[in-house]
Design a protein around this motif. Structure first.
Motif, PDB file in Angstrom:
ATOM      1  N   SER A 116       0.814  -1.218   0.000  1.00  0.00           N
ATOM      2  CA  SER A 116       0.000   0.000   0.000  1.00  0.00           C
ATOM      3  C   SER A 116       0.848   1.268   0.000  1.00  0.00           C
ATOM      4  CB  SER A 116      -0.961   0.012   1.192  1.00  0.00           C
ATOM      5  OG  SER A 116      -0.289  -0.245   2.411  1.00  0.00           O
ATOM      6  N   VAL A 125      -4.281  -1.595   2.058  1.00  0.00           N
ATOM      7  CA  VAL A 125      -3.962  -1.318   3.467  1.00  0.00           C
ATOM      8  C   VAL A 125      -4.473  -2.472   4.329  1.00  0.00           C
ATOM      9  CG1 VAL A 125      -4.289   0.237   5.419  1.00  0.00           C
ATOM     10  CG2 VAL A 125      -4.058   1.175   3.119  1.00  0.00           C
ATOM     11  N   ASP A 128      -2.253  -5.449   3.853  1.00  0.00           N
ATOM     12  CA  ASP A 128      -0.946  -5.304   4.497  1.00  0.00           C
ATOM     13  C   ASP A 128      -1.034  -5.549   6.008  1.00  0.00           C
ATOM     14  OD1 ASP A 128       0.688  -4.765   2.300  1.00  0.00           O
ATOM     15  OD2 ASP A 128       0.202  -2.631   2.324  1.00  0.00           O
ATOM     16  N   ILE A 185      -2.375   6.502  -0.751  1.00  0.00           N
ATOM     17  CA  ILE A 185      -3.478   6.356   0.202  1.00  0.00           C
ATOM     18  C   ILE A 185      -3.960   7.716   0.710  1.00  0.00           C
ATOM     19  CG2 ILE A 185      -4.081   5.463   2.493  1.00  0.00           C
ATOM     20  CD1 ILE A 185      -4.040   3.363   0.227  1.00  0.00           C
ATOM     21  N   ALA A 266      -0.452   4.872   4.886  1.00  0.00           N
ATOM     22  CA  ALA A 266      -1.171   3.602   4.971  1.00  0.00           C
ATOM     23  C   ALA A 266      -1.025   2.972   6.346  1.00  0.00           C
ATOM     24  CB  ALA A 266      -0.631   2.646   3.907  1.00  0.00           C
ATOM     25  N   ASN A 270      -6.253   5.129   9.044  1.00  0.00           N
ATOM     26  CA  ASN A 270      -6.844   5.662   7.820  1.00  0.00           C
ATOM     27  C   ASN A 270      -8.348   5.889   7.893  1.00  0.00           C
ATOM     28  OD1 ASN A 270      -4.578   3.869   5.590  1.00  0.00           O
ATOM     29  ND2 ASN A 270      -4.323   5.847   6.592  1.00  0.00           N
TER      30      ASN A 270
END
Length: 292
Positions: A116, A125, A128, A185, A266, A270
């Motif tokens: 990301s 995201v 990950d 992101i 990221a 978020n």
């Protein structure tokens, strides 16, 4: 024979890359907060590169881990904690920083970069965070975090108005504005909160824009990215008193919003950042669950 060889190679790779880190170093705040949130603090040997204040709910865990440097530690400092794993900004693998991936691997340090970091897809995201959960044997914790983030995002989407407001995302800079581009992101968080980034055409997470474009676009609001020594007050003072856009309505009427760099990097913040920006952009109050 080929099938046996493939199975042998697969097994070797599983052993090498499946080892659970016990002496991890995190060289970015967003990866540090992910690791703390999934409960991997006892597997961390050091942190570096803090951009904003650590999340209050993670502060107690964070204080127990050595801070190796405000930016990248020297190689000597890095290797002094006997690391077996490192993650963070991709620039950590520059030869002048912690060394190339090949160099790190040759010294017994596995390297993980979140996909990301080079994506504008919020699902990367989530992926990950889940992947780090697998690596650190904290998969269930990671899955719970991702489930809540997804649930909260759907609640936010239900509450947002359809119209978007035009946003100038200002990181800093005077000769040219350094801005949030459209390929990361950060741009996604702005869009999910009901904003339209006037620099979304920049094919990078961050990049140099122009003051001329800001003047032409005449944005509804200026989103200022908070981190480092260049304080928010200094950035606002420049925009109001010396910048080429000081006569714009958004500047004269002080339509400024502020978000931390870690919020739009990221990580676990978020969706909460989307909520915060939705309030700033549209004055929409949204109740969501805590992410951790």
């Amino acid at each position: 024979m080929l099938k046996k060889l493939f199975l042998l190679i697969f097994t070797i790779n599983t052993i090498v890359f499946g080892k659970v880190p016990q002496r991890a170093v995190s060289a970015s705040q967003f990866t540090t907060e992910i690791l703390l949130a999934i409960g991997a603090e006892n597997q961390m040997a050091g942190t570096a590169f803090l951009d904003n204040a650590i999340l209050p709910e993670l502060e107690e865990k964070y204080k127990k881990i050595p801070i190796l440097s405000n930016k990248y530690p020297s190689k000597e400092t890095f290797y002094s904690v006997n690391p077996d794993f490192v993650t963070g900004w991709k620039s950590l693998s520059a030869p002048a920083n912690l060394g190339t991936v090949e160099e790190l691997n040759s010294n017994g340090v596995e390297v993980f970069f979140m996909k990301s970091l080079e994506s504008s897809d919020i699902n990367d995201v989530f992926s990950d965070i889940t992947e780090l959960g697998k690596i650190f044997d904290k998969e269930k914790n990671a899955e719970n975090i991702v489930f809540t983030m997804k649930e909260n995002l759907e609640k936010i989407k239900e509450k947002l108005p359809k119209e978007k407001i035009r946003i100038f995302p200002y990181d800093g800079g005077e000769t040219a504005p350094f801005v949030v581009g459209g390929s990361g992101i950060g741009n996604t968080v702005i869009e999910l909160a009901g904003g339209e980034n006037i620099f979304k055409d920049i094919r990078a997470s961050f990049g140099n824009g122009t003051w001329e474009k800001v003047l032409i676009e005449d944005p509804d609001m200026i989103l200022i990215i908070d981190y480092g020594d260049n304080t928010i007050d200094k950035k606002i003072e420049y925009l109001k008193e010396k910048s080429p856009i000081k006569e714009l309505d958004a500047v004269k009427n002080e339509r400024f919003a502020v978000i931390g760099l870690v919020d739009i990097s990221a990580g676990i913040r978020n969706i909460d950042a989307v909520k915060k920006l939705a309030k700033m952009f549209h004055n929409v109050e949204i109740s969501i669950k805590g992410e951790i």
